[in-house]
Design a protein around this motif. Structure first.
Motif, mmCIF file in Angstrom:
data_model
loop_
_atom_site.group_PDB
_atom_site.id
_atom_site.type_symbol
_atom_site.label_atom_id
_atom_site.label_comp_id
_atom_site.label_asym_id
_atom_site.label_seq_id
_atom_site.Cartn_x
_atom_site.Cartn_y
_atom_site.Cartn_z
ATOM 1 N N CYS A 1 5.701 -5.752 -7.666
ATOM 2 C CA CYS A 1 4.591 -6.701 -7.567
ATOM 3 C C CYS A 1 4.961 -7.980 -8.301
ATOM 4 O O CYS A 1 5.092 -7.984 -9.530
ATOM 5 C CB CYS A 1 3.324 -6.095 -8.166
ATOM 6 S SG CYS A 1 2.846 -4.528 -7.413
ATOM 7 N N HIS B 1 -4.348 0.902 -3.364
ATOM 8 C CA HIS B 1 -4.304 -0.415 -3.998
ATOM 9 C C HIS B 1 -4.219 -0.315 -5.521
ATOM 10 O O HIS B 1 -4.558 0.721 -6.107
ATOM 11 C CB HIS B 1 -5.544 -1.240 -3.613
ATOM 12 C CG HIS B 1 -5.572 -1.647 -2.176
ATOM 13 N ND1 HIS B 1 -6.255 -0.939 -1.220
ATOM 14 C CD2 HIS B 1 -4.980 -2.693 -1.527
ATOM 15 C CE1 HIS B 1 -6.080 -1.516 -0.036
ATOM 16 N NE2 HIS B 1 -5.318 -2.586 -0.192
ATOM 17 N N THR C 1 -4.519 -5.479 -11.459
ATOM 18 C CA THR C 1 -3.844 -5.717 -12.737
ATOM 19 C C THR C 1 -4.478 -6.897 -13.464
ATOM 20 O O THR C 1 -5.027 -7.807 -12.849
ATOM 21 C CB THR C 1 -2.340 -6.014 -12.530
ATOM 22 O OG1 THR C 1 -2.209 -7.066 -11.573
ATOM 23 C CG2 THR C 1 -1.593 -4.780 -12.042
ATOM 24 N N TRP D 1 -3.058 -5.580 -5.419
ATOM 25 C CA TRP D 1 -1.774 -5.292 -4.775
ATOM 26 C C TRP D 1 -1.907 -4.113 -3.814
ATOM 27 O O TRP D 1 -2.714 -3.214 -4.025
ATOM 28 C CB TRP D 1 -0.709 -4.939 -5.832
ATOM 29 C CG TRP D 1 -0.681 -5.867 -6.993
ATOM 30 C CD1 TRP D 1 -1.399 -5.741 -8.152
ATOM 31 C CD2 TRP D 1 0.075 -7.065 -7.128
ATOM 32 N NE1 TRP D 1 -1.134 -6.795 -9.001
ATOM 33 C CE2 TRP D 1 -0.225 -7.624 -8.396
ATOM 34 C CE3 TRP D 1 0.986 -7.727 -6.297
ATOM 35 C CZ2 TRP D 1 0.349 -8.796 -8.850
ATOM 36 C CZ3 TRP D 1 1.563 -8.903 -6.756
ATOM 37 C CH2 TRP D 1 1.240 -9.429 -8.013
ATOM 38 N N GLU D 2 -1.058 -4.165 -2.803
ATOM 39 C CA GLU D 2 -0.925 -3.029 -1.886
ATOM 40 C C GLU D 2 0.111 -2.089 -2.479
ATOM 41 O O GLU D 2 1.236 -2.505 -2.765
ATOM 42 C CB GLU D 2 -0.464 -3.560 -0.519
ATOM 43 C CG GLU D 2 -0.681 -2.627 0.625
ATOM 44 C CD GLU D 2 -0.264 -3.297 1.910
ATOM 45 O OE1 GLU D 2 0.948 -3.219 2.245
ATOM 46 O OE2 GLU D 2 -1.124 -3.918 2.570
ATOM 47 N N GLY E 1 3.871 -3.247 -2.651
ATOM 48 C CA GLY E 1 3.855 -4.190 -3.763
ATOM 49 C C GLY E 1 3.387 -5.563 -3.343
ATOM 50 O O GLY E 1 3.460 -6.527 -4.109
ATOM 51 N N LYS E 2 2.866 -5.676 -2.103
ATOM 52 C CA LYS E 2 2.438 -6.966 -1.578
ATOM 53 C C LYS E 2 1.133 -7.404 -2.246
ATOM 54 O O LYS E 2 0.229 -6.609 -2.457
ATOM 55 C CB LYS E 2 2.241 -6.846 -0.072
ATOM 56 C CG LYS E 2 1.903 -8.154 0.627
ATOM 57 C CD LYS E 2 1.660 -7.895 2.111
ATOM 58 C CE LYS E 2 1.078 -9.139 2.772
ATOM 59 N NZ LYS E 2 0.623 -8.839 4.139
ATOM 60 N N HIS E 3 1.057 -8.697 -2.566
ATOM 61 C CA HIS E 3 -0.124 -9.256 -3.215
ATOM 62 C C HIS E 3 -1.264 -9.371 -2.197
ATOM 63 O O HIS E 3 -1.100 -9.946 -1.126
ATOM 64 C CB HIS E 3 0.237 -10.638 -3.771
ATOM 65 C CG HIS E 3 -0.903 -11.353 -4.415
ATOM 66 N ND1 HIS E 3 -1.062 -12.715 -4.355
ATOM 67 C CD2 HIS E 3 -1.956 -10.891 -5.120
ATOM 68 C CE1 HIS E 3 -2.155 -13.062 -5.002
ATOM 69 N NE2 HIS E 3 -2.714 -11.967 -5.472
#
Length: 794
Positions: free
Chosen positions: A648, A666, A669, A679-680, A684-686
């Motif tokens: 991430c 999900h 943070t 995040w996914e 690790g996709k925002h």
């Protein structure tokens, strides 16, 4: 002697001036950071306005993205963009917290309230809704309040935007936007009053003992309880019944303890501290009843400067007098009639540190003090104290006289840093007998037993030695290295001894070789805590490189393991079969919960691993780092196999907290510059579309910044005041750990500004972590510099 005094005084003046200048510099740095943040915000708003022209649609298309603002190919390189690029974009300290000394209490191991975090300039994510917000500000309902904390004036505002369904709060001038779940949109108001939780906190157990830097602080009472202290709590522990009682009259570190000849009245001395509103809390002595736990007298409030490091009752006049030593430069020795709370005499004791002060058992007007390079015999005459220095003459003069005790005939006996025992004939200041090399290294404690024999405790050699009436060695035993050097000795029942160690353990001992630990604790700054998913167990890891798995019922470690690096965080796999431990070096490891064997070891970056957490389904592990990234691992074979599947990337500062969604899809943070990012998990996709995560159910609530937890923040908070939060498994309670030694219990959800709470006191340092046991019967909290673990009944 005069030169020494002048030299010590001028050195201290210089230190104070340097500290004062450091504080001023720190405040200026903080102001510069805020100005930079404000400038970055203004420039980005300008950039946003420019893009609303011909390129408006393009900008809108990327509004929620995390692309760098200064790298759009088609946008013109405007003045605003050039200025923006010129701003510093990487935190100089990379998330490390810069600490300053507190002038008020140099001896107090407290997390300093003022901390500076060098941050990246304002992130783009927080400005994605700039256009809508500019129009909506006038429709926002706003509550604001100002307060002054730690000498700085701060404003904390909370605003509610009904149209776009978010609440915004400010921390140190930074906006923090929290989106409201759809089901709460219609009914939400900032003015709603929140009820106090129906549960309260009651301190049930204190783990550990303060042996690392305190002496003569372990005694057996006629009730069968041993009395000692840790953090700001004085513990009365009945070892037979496995019950603890607690004296909670102190508000900061307790440093010394004395038991009155009546064996009921106890005196304890504490350090200077700072309350959460920045006020100085004066060091003092409290005299209290060990049966009722009621405070009888408070001695010397406003008279001591830094900390009361030695306290003792007189023995021969019914315990009428009390002496105390202040840890100021001159180490002032004072004598009191404690029942009248009246000072009788005071004198400068020594330029050097004073480690012990005790009344002679047969003469209420004779006090013996010892410390660096000295032993002094003081005679109380009216309001004066007359000193006779102990003369070493032909004998080796030690660097430190570490402890003093008295033989049945009135002789004074000292143990020193050279390992020698000296006997000083009653009434004199000359040595009458020497036991050379009684220990290898320092002798930290001497205890004369009821039968007239004596026990000594060694530091370097970790030995407990029994001596007969003629100071001939009768027996000895050695404390194991994991439990540490001997610090304090107390006579128990029927040939038993209690041994306190510098590794914060207490051992029940008996010659020839019985050594049973009854109290154990950590010795370094403590942050790592997690609870077993289905059993009354919890794990702690610490900068002392120890990992302990604790039984919350017996209050003993089930196992302990030494690891290579200082520990920082820990997390159980949902099965409970393994647990992960993050360290201060970027390394993290997985241990088998049953056998403590190492299952796996990995390294991500070279900075602090601040958080480590398995997903609820056990198929992923998230590793949050001070390098601003979160590393995601796929987990197989019930936590025995790991492969990295994502990273991430997007935080502008170090990652502080993380939570998994209940469906394990999900992550959310928080970071050191108060960002909230989603995040996914699989990639690790925002996630930038708030509609995806707004109504997400989270498996845990440990993020200090979220819509359901932001009510824990106090007025005028500086962004580091709350270190941890934790929701109960039942979902009705939220606990918080703050910088002022307090544990708070709120109702959950906690989504109103400055929500009311019940408060628990006992820590004397910043509280670093909190966690509910799996059945919510108890709450656990960890102290930073006080190294303690407190267990609370809820």
């Amino acid at each position: 002697m005069t030169d020494d005094t002048v030299s010590a005084g001028s050195n201290m003046d210089m230190e104070d001036r340097v500290s004062h200048l450091e504080q001023k510099l720190q405040l200026q740095e903080d102001e510069i950071q805020l100005l930079k943040a404000a400038l970055a915000d203004a420039l980005r708003r300008l950039g946003c306005c420019e893009e609303q022209g011909p390129g408006g649609q393009r900008a809108g298309g990327h509004a929620a993205g995390r692309r760098p603002l200064a790298t759009t190919a088609s946008a013109p390189a405007t003045k605003a963009r050039q200025l923006l690029q010129a701003l510093p974009s990487r935190p100089l300290s990379n998330g490390y917290v810069q600490q300053k000394r507190l002038l008020s209490s140099p001896s107090s191991p407290k997390k300093e309230a003022l901390q500076s975090i060098k941050r990246k300039s304002m992130s783009t994510e927080r400005l994605t809704l700039v256009r809508r917000e500019l129009g909506a500000e006038s429709r926002s309902r706003t509550t604001s309040s100002s307060s002054s904390s730690g000498g700085k004036s701060k404003t904390k505002e909370c605003s509610f935007n009904a149209e776009d369904s978010y609440v915004r709060m400010f921390l140190r001038g930074r906006p923090v936007t929290m989106h409201i779940p759809d089901q709460q949109k219609e009914s939400y108001s900032l003015d709603l009053k929140v009820a106090l939780p129906d549960r309260k906190l009651k301190l049930q157990w204190v783990y550990g003992y303060r042996g690392r830097d305190c002496r003569s602080n372990l005694y057996l009472l006629p009730t069968g309880e041993i009395v000692y202290f840790n953090a700001s709590v004085v513990v009365l522990f009945n070892t037979e019944e496995q019950q603890q009682r607690h004296y909670l009259g102190h508000n900061d570190d307790v440093k010394c303890l004395s038991v009155h000849p009546d064996m009921v009245t106890i005196a304890t001395g504490q350090v200077a501290g700072t309350s959460n509103d920045g006020k100085l809390q004066a060091p003092h002595v409290r005299v209290w009843d060990s049966v009722s736990l009621n405070t009888l007298h408070v001695i010397g409030m406003g008279m001591f400067e830094r900390a009361v490091t030695c306290v003792a009752f007189s023995k021969s006049n019914g315990g009428t007098f009390l002496c105390a030593v202040d840890d100021a430069n001159d180490h002032i020795l004072t004598v009191w009639n404690w029942q009248k709370e009246k000072q009788l005499a005071d004198v400068k004791c020594s330029n050097d540190s004073v480690l012990g002060a005790v009344f002679h058992p047969m003469d209420a007007n004779l006090i013996v003090t010892c410390g660096k390079s000295h032993i002094n015999f003081w005679t109380v005459e009216g309001s004066t104290l007359t000193k006779r220095q102990g003369l070493f003459e032909k004998h080796e003069k030690p660097k430190y006289v570490l402890c003093v005790a008295f033989a049945e005939n009135g002789d004074a006996i000292t143990g020193d840093s050279s390992g020698n025992i000296y006997v000083w004939a009653k009434g004199g200041s000359r040595i009458s007998k020497v036991v050379s090399g009684a220990h290898e290294g320092g002798i930290f404690s001497l205890c004369v037993l009821k039968d007239g024999t004596m026990v000594s405790g060694g530091g370097k050699d970790r030995k407990v030695v029994l001596w007969d009436h003629d100071y001939k060695k009768k027996a000895e035993m050695e404390v194991g290295e994991p439990l540490g050097p001997v610090r304090a000795l107390a006579e128990g029942k029927l040939g038993e001894l209690f041994v306190g160690t510098t590794k914060n353990a207490i051992i029940r001992a008996a010659f020839p070789d019985t050594l049973t630990p009854i109290v154990q604790g950590h010795t370094g700054e403590l942050w790592g805590l997690d609870v077993h998913p289905s059993m009354e167990q919890f794990v702690t890891c610490c900068q002392d490189k120890q990992v302990h798995l604790w039984d919350a019922i017996s209050h003993q470690p089930l196992w302990s393991k030494t690891i290579e690096d200082p520990g920082r965080c820990a997390g159980f796999h949902p099965s409970g079969a393994v647990l992960a431990v993050g360290t201060m070096t970027g390394r993290w490891l997985v241990l088998d919960t049953d056998t403590r064997d190492l299952v796996s070891m990995h390294t991500d970056g070279n900075e602090i691993i601040s958080n480590i957490k398995y997903s609820p389904d056990g198929n992923f592990l998230a590793v949050a780092s001070h390098d601003n990234f979160v590393y995601i691992y796929a987990v197989t074979e019930t936590g025995r196999k790991y492969s990295r599947v994502g990273k991430c990337t997007g935080h502008s500062s170090f990652v502080t907290h993380l939570d998994w969604s209940a469906d394990s899809h999900h992550l959310v943070t928080n970071s050191g510059d108060y960002e909230i990012l989603f995040w996914e998990a699989s990639s690790g996709k925002h996630v930038t579309n708030m509609d995806i995560v707004r109504n997400q159910q989270w498996a845990t609530y440990t993020c200090t910044l979220s819509f359901n937890t932001f009510g824990v923040w106090p007025d005028g908070a500086d962004g580091t005041d709350i270190n941890a939060v934790c929701r109960s498994h039942g979902g009705s309670l939220l606990a918080s750990a703050d910088d002022f030694g307090k544990v708070h219990l709120f109702s959950f959800p906690c989504s109103q500004p400055r929500a009311p709470s019940h408060e628990g006191s006992g820590h004397s340092s910043h509280v670093t972590n909190v966690a509910f046991l799996h059945d919510d019967s108890n709450l656990l909290s960890t102290g930073g510099k006080d190294t303690s673990i407190l267990q609370w009944a809820v």
